[in-house]
Design a protein around this motif. Sequence first.
Motif, PDB file in Angstrom:
ATOM      1  N   GLN A  50       5.378  12.521 -22.113  1.00  0.00           N
ATOM      2  CA  GLN A  50       4.287  12.126 -22.980  1.00  0.00           C
ATOM      3  C   GLN A  50       2.969  12.231 -22.232  1.00  0.00           C
ATOM      4  O   GLN A  50       2.894  11.880 -21.055  1.00  0.00           O
ATOM      5  CB  GLN A  50       4.520  10.670 -23.329  1.00  0.00           C
ATOM      6  CG  GLN A  50       4.249  10.338 -24.744  1.00  0.00           C
ATOM      7  CD  GLN A  50       4.554   8.885 -25.008  1.00  0.00           C
ATOM      8  OE1 GLN A  50       3.954   8.015 -24.402  1.00  0.00           O
ATOM      9  NE2 GLN A  50       5.472   8.640 -25.917  1.00  0.00           N
TER      10      GLN A  50
ATOM     11  N   GLY B 120      11.685   8.231 -22.365  1.00  0.00           N
ATOM     12  CA  GLY B 120      10.279   8.618 -22.218  1.00  0.00           C
ATOM     13  C   GLY B 120       9.396   7.469 -21.783  1.00  0.00           C
ATOM     14  O   GLY B 120       8.184   7.624 -21.684  1.00  0.00           O
TER      15      GLY B 120
ATOM     16  N   ASN C 216       5.911  10.703 -34.458  1.00  0.00           N
ATOM     17  CA  ASN C 216       5.299   9.748 -33.541  1.00  0.00           C
ATOM     18  C   ASN C 216       4.978   8.424 -34.220  1.00  0.00           C
ATOM     19  O   ASN C 216       4.064   7.724 -33.850  1.00  0.00           O
ATOM     20  CB  ASN C 216       4.019  10.374 -32.961  1.00  0.00           C
ATOM     21  CG  ASN C 216       3.395   9.495 -31.903  1.00  0.00           C
ATOM     22  OD1 ASN C 216       4.099   8.840 -31.160  1.00  0.00           O
ATOM     23  ND2 ASN C 216       2.079   9.467 -31.859  1.00  0.00           N
TER      24      ASN C 216
ATOM     25  N   GLU D 201       8.421   5.140 -23.444  1.00  0.00           N
ATOM     26  CA  GLU D 201       7.420   4.859 -24.480  1.00  0.00           C
ATOM     27  C   GLU D 201       7.390   3.387 -24.839  1.00  0.00           C
ATOM     28  O   GLU D 201       6.327   2.784 -24.974  1.00  0.00           O
ATOM     29  CB  GLU D 201       7.746   5.663 -25.749  1.00  0.00           C
ATOM     30  CG  GLU D 201       7.459   7.126 -25.633  1.00  0.00           C
ATOM     31  CD  GLU D 201       7.784   7.841 -26.934  1.00  0.00           C
ATOM     32  OE1 GLU D 201       7.487   7.296 -28.006  1.00  0.00           O
ATOM     33  OE2 GLU D 201       8.351   8.943 -26.874  1.00  0.00           O
TER      34      GLU D 201
ATOM     35  N   ASP E  74       3.857  15.879 -31.037  1.00  0.00           N
ATOM     36  CA  ASP E  74       5.042  15.168 -31.509  1.00  0.00           C
ATOM     37  C   ASP E  74       4.866  14.875 -33.003  1.00  0.00           C
ATOM     38  O   ASP E  74       3.974  14.133 -33.390  1.00  0.00           O
ATOM     39  CB  ASP E  74       5.214  13.860 -30.730  1.00  0.00           C
ATOM     40  CG  ASP E  74       6.452  13.102 -31.152  1.00  0.00           C
ATOM     41  OD1 ASP E  74       7.227  13.647 -31.974  1.00  0.00           O
ATOM     42  OD2 ASP E  74       6.658  11.975 -30.673  1.00  0.00           O
TER      43      ASP E  74
ATOM     44  N   GLY F  60       1.159   8.852 -27.476  1.00  0.00           N
ATOM     45  CA  GLY F  60       2.421   9.529 -27.791  1.00  0.00           C
ATOM     46  C   GLY F  60       2.289  10.713 -28.722  1.00  0.00           C
ATOM     47  O   GLY F  60       3.288  11.285 -29.135  1.00  0.00           O
TER      48      GLY F  60
ATOM     49  N   PRO G 184      11.358  12.497 -30.129  1.00  0.00           N
ATOM     50  CA  PRO G 184      10.213  13.357 -30.448  1.00  0.00           C
ATOM     51  C   PRO G 184      10.623  14.671 -31.111  1.00  0.00           C
ATOM     52  O   PRO G 184      11.662  15.235 -30.776  1.00  0.00           O
ATOM     53  CB  PRO G 184       9.563  13.609 -29.088  1.00  0.00           C
ATOM     54  CG  PRO G 184      10.527  13.182 -28.060  1.00  0.00           C
ATOM     55  CD  PRO G 184      11.569  12.334 -28.689  1.00  0.00           C
TER      56      PRO G 184
ATOM     57  N   TYR H 164       2.910  15.846 -25.942  1.00  0.00           N
ATOM     58  CA  TYR H 164       3.809  15.939 -24.799  1.00  0.00           C
ATOM     59  C   TYR H 164       3.401  17.172 -23.999  1.00  0.00           C
ATOM     60  O   TYR H 164       2.876  18.136 -24.546  1.00  0.00           O
ATOM     61  CB  TYR H 164       5.261  16.086 -25.255  1.00  0.00           C
ATOM     62  CG  TYR H 164       5.883  14.777 -25.679  1.00  0.00           C
ATOM     63  CD1 TYR H 164       5.488  14.149 -26.855  1.00  0.00           C
ATOM     64  CD2 TYR H 164       6.867  14.175 -24.893  1.00  0.00           C
ATOM     65  CE1 TYR H 164       6.051  12.950 -27.247  1.00  0.00           C
ATOM     66  CE2 TYR H 164       7.438  12.974 -25.284  1.00  0.00           C
ATOM     67  CZ  TYR H 164       7.022  12.361 -26.450  1.00  0.00           C
ATOM     68  OH  TYR H 164       7.580  11.176 -26.826  1.00  0.00           O
TER      69      TYR H 164
END
Lengths: 538, 178
Positions: A252, B129, A307, B131, A304, A258, A314, A261
């Motif tokens: 990312q 990731g 998201n 996230e 992405d 986000g 993703p 990427y």
Amino acid sequence: MGKVKCECGHVNPNGTILCESCGRALTEKAKQEKFVDMRYEGSARRSQTYNKTIIDKVWNFFSSVKVGIWIIVLLLVAASFGTILPQEFYIPSNMPAEMYYEDVYGQFGKIYYMIGFHDLYNSVWFSALVAALGVSLVIASLDRVVPLYRALKNQRVDRHESFMKKQRLFAEQEGTLQASEIEKIKVKLAKKRYKVRMENGALLAEKNRFTRWGPYVNHVGLIIFLLGALLRSVPGMYIDELLWIREGETLQVPGTDGAYYVKNNEFTLENYEEGEDPEVFDEAIDRVGTVAKNYQTDAILYRDENNELPGAEPELTEVQAKSIQVNQPMKFDQFAVYQTSFRQDEMKAMHFALTNKETGEEFGEIVVDLFDQQESYDLGSGYKVELRGYYPDFDGFSESGEPVSKSPLPNNPAFLFNMITPETPDGEMSFAQIRNTMEPLGETEYKMAFKNLETRDVSALTIRKDLTLPILAVGGIVFMIGVIQGSYWNHRRLWIREKEGRIYVAGHTNKNWHGLKREIHSVLNGTAIPEPEDRQKD
Amino acid sequence: MDKKKKRLYMRAAILAVLAGLVIYALYTNVTKESRGALEAGDKAPDFVLTDLKGETHQLSDYEGKGVFLNFWGTWCEPCKEEMPHMEKLANEYEGQVEILAVNVGESDFQVNNFAKQYGLTFPIAIDSGKEVMDTYGVDPLPTTFMIKPDGTIDQIVIGGLIQEEQVRALFERVKPSS
């Protein structure tokens, strides 16, 4: 304290030194001076007037140019302290700042850190100094520009002779003004772009008044610049993030929430070869060994499409592919991705061979990816290796005899393998590291011999977005306009009037008196009007 | 209005605007580090993760139940200590408080191996990731977010929960009142 009414009838604000309208001296001091102080046209600097409430006191403090200059000096001195040692932002991130400064710079570094100079430009007191400068700029400017504007707007054409007598350029003589001569000089003055006004038989020629606003325009530019800098701390206006990305990784893009990427396909470091450009580089190569030619990350940017929620798988669509080089960033939206740093040869995968200890015979090689391991590796014909444990940063054994990893980074990888062969169908345990194997559960017939190491490079990219740049640019442009406006023109005035059989002539400029004298000379030459003399020899 | 008064008000207004800007600048400067960090009382940001069994877990689906949202890594010693307590209480409070253990992006093998070793049955997901970890601003491990049935954060616990009683107290706080 009230208004000051001049003999001419004009009502001046309290504190006025010279009447805004006719120019008569209003204070005792001004009456005694040989020349009048024209810097602010003798207007009432507001701060000088009232000094009663706390608001007035604060106002007066910041309106002082002396205070402003002190703030600038303090800022310069303070800012210079921050350059003695590198700031916290630039030190290597593998060591806490409090240790780094002492380790690298000794006692001095420790004190430097303790005082807080390691993060000087973000400190509250430094910000407060910058803020004080901003406040000083605003108030000092307002305190001067308002009265100056008033005085220039209200100025009368027929100034009182006492005002004219106290100008630097002045002449008087018996006589009367001839209408024909006045007409002639009016034409000449107009040619020189003077604006000529006549009132009660008196003449005022004036040009380039706008140049007097130069310093204030300049200050406005500075204030816009400071506001732009202030906006950096507003969320979303300024992003400066660092991303370490290994070859082959897709990560990312920080700062984009986000939405994007980036994939690092390959990192390349090229050096200049000896003989490639002998005149330029050979000497340097001899001296320092290598000279870098290119740092490059071949990157692919993806958007992405899924998201909505953090953590969601993703769905990437390629946006662009670009070889990011130093000073050749990849740009998208308002972001720019720069090549910043790199680390070469990080461990990626290890090769082990299942080996018979006695005969040395190998029964196949396995490759363990340090970032994605398998539970078992089948070598065929009854040979199989099961992975029982992976310790990326092996740091010895715990009290209970369990291998311990001190971080998730593969700095010192170690593996616990179970080796299954036709002779040992129940398996034998081998604890393998790069150049070392152990048999924690007793003597074994086989071992996992380390064969090879695969490495890859890690690239560091800086992701930057700065929406304040246009504001800083506007601030800079306004600043320069102010400088030019104030520097390349002069505010020039010429007064001519007749009173009781005498002709009075006076001239004033805010700079370049020589230029004004020449202009007056060419205008008045060949008329009966006396040329004003410069009474201040310098 | 009296001119003197007008001037005073004018000055006061200008100074107030300047003071406001200065205070804002200093405030944002001081809070730069902690900005965006979650606090107790905030709404827990929604996320979705897939656990080791392939089931997806979305935080908002847990509304009505308490959630013990735990971020951990296999190398982290205190994580190892609190896992058995979590396993025990997950069974005890089933249907009332759910555990969601988020691994901070290690390999499938490592996480599976760990889960096997400690006999963990609650859902474990890998935040490959990072996230979710970034969204929650997790730095030291373990960090646990106790989320109330209404979806707000009750408490943020940084560091290992060594005693079973500590974990139980947390569970009690977020279990739905019936």
